[in-house]
Design a protein around this motif. Structure first.
Motif, PDB file in Angstrom:
ATOM      1  N   GLN A   1       0.801  -1.089  -0.108  1.00 38.46           N
ATOM      2  CA  GLN A   1      -0.092   0.069  -0.146  1.00 38.46           C
ATOM      3  C   GLN A   1       0.876   1.186   0.062  1.00 38.46           C
ATOM      4  OE1 GLN A   1      -3.490   0.129  -0.237  1.00 38.46           O
ATOM      5  NE2 GLN A   1      -3.373  -2.006  -0.485  1.00 38.46           N
ATOM      6  N   PHE A   2       1.970   1.313   0.659  1.00 33.35           N
ATOM      7  CA  PHE A   2       2.700   2.499   0.727  1.00 33.35           C
ATOM      8  C   PHE A   2       3.935   2.542  -0.349  1.00 33.35           C
ATOM      9  CE2 PHE A   2       1.241   2.702   5.244  1.00 33.35           C
ATOM     10  CZ  PHE A   2      -0.008   3.623   4.881  1.00 33.35           C
ATOM     11  N   ASN A   3       4.092   1.556  -1.072  1.00 27.96           N
ATOM     12  CA  ASN A   3       5.283   1.173  -1.923  1.00 27.96           C
ATOM     13  C   ASN A   3       6.654   1.475  -1.405  1.00 27.96           C
ATOM     14  OD1 ASN A   3       3.407   1.035  -4.215  1.00 27.96           O
ATOM     15  ND2 ASN A   3       3.138   3.302  -4.112  1.00 27.96           N
ATOM     16  N   LEU A   4       6.705   0.762  -0.106  1.00 25.62           N
ATOM     17  CA  LEU A   4       8.032   0.821   0.339  1.00 25.62           C
ATOM     18  C   LEU A   4       8.941  -0.544  -0.123  1.00 25.62           C
ATOM     19  CD1 LEU A   4       7.330   1.915   3.945  1.00 25.62           C
ATOM     20  CD2 LEU A   4       8.641   3.033   2.497  1.00 25.62           C
ATOM     21  N   GLU A   5      10.319  -0.437  -0.200  1.00 32.50           N
ATOM     22  CA  GLU A   5      11.113  -1.491  -0.721  1.00 32.50           C
ATOM     23  C   GLU A   5      11.390  -2.449   0.534  1.00 32.50           C
ATOM     24  OE1 GLU A   5      13.604  -1.444  -3.875  1.00 32.50           O
ATOM     25  OE2 GLU A   5      12.688   0.123  -4.901  1.00 32.50           O
ATOM     26  N   GLY A   6      11.199  -3.596   0.153  1.00 33.98           N
ATOM     27  CA  GLY A   6      11.109  -4.651   1.327  1.00 33.98           C
ATOM     28  C   GLY A   6      11.194  -6.120   0.784  1.00 33.98           C
ATOM     29  N   ASP A   7      11.301  -7.160   1.578  1.00 33.43           N
ATOM     30  CA  ASP A   7      11.460  -8.324   1.093  1.00 33.43           C
ATOM     31  C   ASP A   7      10.157  -9.183   1.463  1.00 33.43           C
ATOM     32  OD1 ASP A   7      14.180  -8.277   0.505  1.00 33.43           O
ATOM     33  OD2 ASP A   7      14.778  -8.645   2.379  1.00 33.43           O
ATOM     34  N   GLY A   8       8.997  -8.625   1.467  1.00 35.99           N
ATOM     35  CA  GLY A   8       7.840  -9.261   1.890  1.00 35.99           C
ATOM     36  C   GLY A   8       7.020  -8.361   2.600  1.00 35.99           C
ATOM     37  N   CYS A   9       5.611  -8.783   2.939  1.00 36.13           N
ATOM     38  CA  CYS A   9       4.781  -7.618   3.502  1.00 36.13           C
ATOM     39  C   CYS A   9       4.939  -7.494   5.046  1.00 36.13           C
ATOM     40  CB  CYS A   9       3.444  -8.629   3.319  1.00 36.13           C
ATOM     41  SG  CYS A   9       2.917  -8.704   1.738  1.00 36.13           S
ATOM     42  N   SER A  10       5.175  -6.176   5.463  1.00 34.66           N
ATOM     43  CA  SER A  10       5.431  -5.863   6.705  1.00 34.66           C
ATOM     44  C   SER A  10       4.770  -4.449   6.954  1.00 34.66           C
ATOM     45  CB  SER A  10       6.769  -5.126   6.520  1.00 34.66           C
ATOM     46  OG  SER A  10       7.796  -6.408   6.417  1.00 34.66           O
ATOM     47  N   LEU A  11       4.237  -4.627   8.295  1.00 36.72           N
ATOM     48  CA  LEU A  11       3.533  -3.460   8.760  1.00 36.72           C
ATOM     49  C   LEU A  11       4.375  -2.293   8.680  1.00 36.72           C
ATOM     50  CD1 LEU A  11       0.700  -2.802   9.995  1.00 36.72           C
ATOM     51  CD2 LEU A  11       1.992  -3.118  12.390  1.00 36.72           C
ATOM     52  N   ALA A  12       3.490  -0.818   8.118  1.00 31.89           N
ATOM     53  CA  ALA A  12       3.951   0.149   8.233  1.00 31.89           C
ATOM     54  C   ALA A  12       3.037   1.395   8.446  1.00 31.89           C
ATOM     55  CB  ALA A  12       4.451   0.439   6.776  1.00 31.89           C
ATOM     56  N   VAL A  13       3.630   2.550   8.920  1.00 27.50           N
ATOM     57  CA  VAL A  13       2.567   3.652   9.248  1.00 27.50           C
ATOM     58  C   VAL A  13       3.171   4.884   8.402  1.00 27.50           C
ATOM     59  CG1 VAL A  13       2.275   2.746  11.582  1.00 27.50           C
ATOM     60  CG2 VAL A  13       4.236   4.238  11.257  1.00 27.50           C
ATOM     61  N   LYS A  14       2.045   5.673   7.957  1.00 27.01           N
ATOM     62  CA  LYS A  14       2.315   6.782   7.420  1.00 27.01           C
ATOM     63  C   LYS A  14       2.237   8.268   8.266  1.00 27.01           C
ATOM     64  CE  LYS A  14       1.405   7.242   2.743  1.00 27.01           C
ATOM     65  NZ  LYS A  14       0.926   7.650   1.722  1.00 27.01           N
ATOM     66  N   ILE A  15       3.494   8.756   8.366  1.00 23.84           N
ATOM     67  CA  ILE A  15       3.236   9.893   9.376  1.00 23.84           C
ATOM     68  C   ILE A  15       3.570  11.113   8.696  1.00 23.84           C
ATOM     69  CG2 ILE A  15       4.610  10.974  11.571  1.00 23.84           C
ATOM     70  CD1 ILE A  15       4.981   7.996  12.380  1.00 23.84           C
ATOM     71  N   ASP A  16       2.848  12.195   8.759  1.00 22.57           N
ATOM     72  CA  ASP A  16       3.150  13.519   7.920  1.00 22.57           C
ATOM     73  C   ASP A  16       3.675  13.114   6.270  1.00 22.57           C
ATOM     74  OD1 ASP A  16       2.546  14.702  10.164  1.00 22.57           O
ATOM     75  OD2 ASP A  16       4.647  14.818  10.808  1.00 22.57           O
ATOM     76  N   ASP A  17       2.664  12.406   5.757  1.00 19.20           N
ATOM     77  CA  ASP A  17       3.045  11.987   4.282  1.00 19.20           C
ATOM     78  C   ASP A  17       4.289  11.009   4.182  1.00 19.20           C
ATOM     79  OD1 ASP A  17       0.666  12.774   3.316  1.00 19.20           O
ATOM     80  OD2 ASP A  17       1.491  15.045   3.295  1.00 19.20           O
ATOM     81  N   LYS A  18       4.891  10.426   5.202  1.00 14.55           N
ATOM     82  CA  LYS A  18       6.154   9.351   4.930  1.00 14.55           C
ATOM     83  C   LYS A  18       5.900   8.177   5.543  1.00 14.55           C
ATOM     84  CE  LYS A  18      10.820   9.270   5.418  1.00 14.55           C
ATOM     85  NZ  LYS A  18      12.132   9.484   4.920  1.00 14.55           N
ATOM     86  N   ALA A  19       6.130   7.218   4.868  1.00  9.67           N
ATOM     87  CA  ALA A  19       5.903   5.891   5.484  1.00  9.67           C
ATOM     88  C   ALA A  19       7.037   5.283   6.088  1.00  9.67           C
ATOM     89  CB  ALA A  19       5.303   5.110   4.266  1.00  9.67           C
ATOM     90  N   TYR A  20       6.985   4.557   7.061  1.00  6.58           N
ATOM     91  CA  TYR A  20       7.919   3.973   8.041  1.00  6.58           C
ATOM     92  C   TYR A  20       7.620   2.620   8.241  1.00  6.58           C
ATOM     93  CZ  TYR A  20       9.286   8.778   8.809  1.00  6.58           C
ATOM     94  OH  TYR A  20       9.559  10.257   8.760  1.00  6.58           O
ATOM     95  N   PHE A  21       8.415   1.668   8.174  1.00  2.00           N
ATOM     96  CA  PHE A  21       8.075   0.279   8.520  1.00  2.00           C
ATOM     97  C   PHE A  21       8.164   0.435  10.081  1.00  2.00           C
ATOM     98  CE2 PHE A  21      10.295  -1.159   4.548  1.00  2.00           C
ATOM     99  CZ  PHE A  21       8.957  -1.788   4.033  1.00  2.00           C
ATOM    100  N   VAL A  22       7.284  -0.572  10.971  1.00  2.00           N
ATOM    101  CA  VAL A  22       6.889  -0.641  12.093  1.00  2.00           C
ATOM    102  C   VAL A  22       7.778  -1.749  12.798  1.00  2.00           C
ATOM    103  CG1 VAL A  22       5.242  -1.116  14.006  1.00  2.00           C
ATOM    104  CG2 VAL A  22       4.642   0.331  11.788  1.00  2.00           C
TER     105      VAL A  22
END
Length: 102
Positions: free
Chosen positions: A36-57
């Protein structure tokens, strides 16, 4: 200043200094970072979007709130809202609490 007041003052100063100044406590979007947030990673991982920037949790997993691939509520298929508390360190969100709103 008597010993009782000095002890109280010391404990007060320690308590204030232990609180993180960078602690985040707000309502954000929560979802799968890759799906959903188009972050690069090795599989599905939880992330949050804070002030229009996504971070893995870190501290919570993507399946901690149900099946991530559920068609109607899974983080890989929908973006949900939640109240979070934690800090951002080394480009990741270190969550101490997450409470979904829906």
């Amino acid at each position: 200043m008597n010993l009782k007041n000095l002890t109280f003052l010391s404990l007060f100063i320690v308590a204030i200094s232990c609180k993180s100044k960078d602690e985040i406590n707000q309502t954000v979007e929560i979802s799968c970072g890759q799906c959903q947030f188009n972050l690069e990673g090795d599989g599905c991982s939880l992330a949050v979007k804070i002030d229009d920037k996504a971070y893995f949790v870190e501290g919570f997993g993507i399946d901690d709130f149900g099946d991530a691939h559920d068609e109607n509520s899974g983080f890989c298929n929908v973006i949900r809202k939640g109240e979070i508390t934690g800090t951002i360190e080394n480009g990741k969100f270190l969550a101490s609490s997450i409470k979904l709103q829906d």
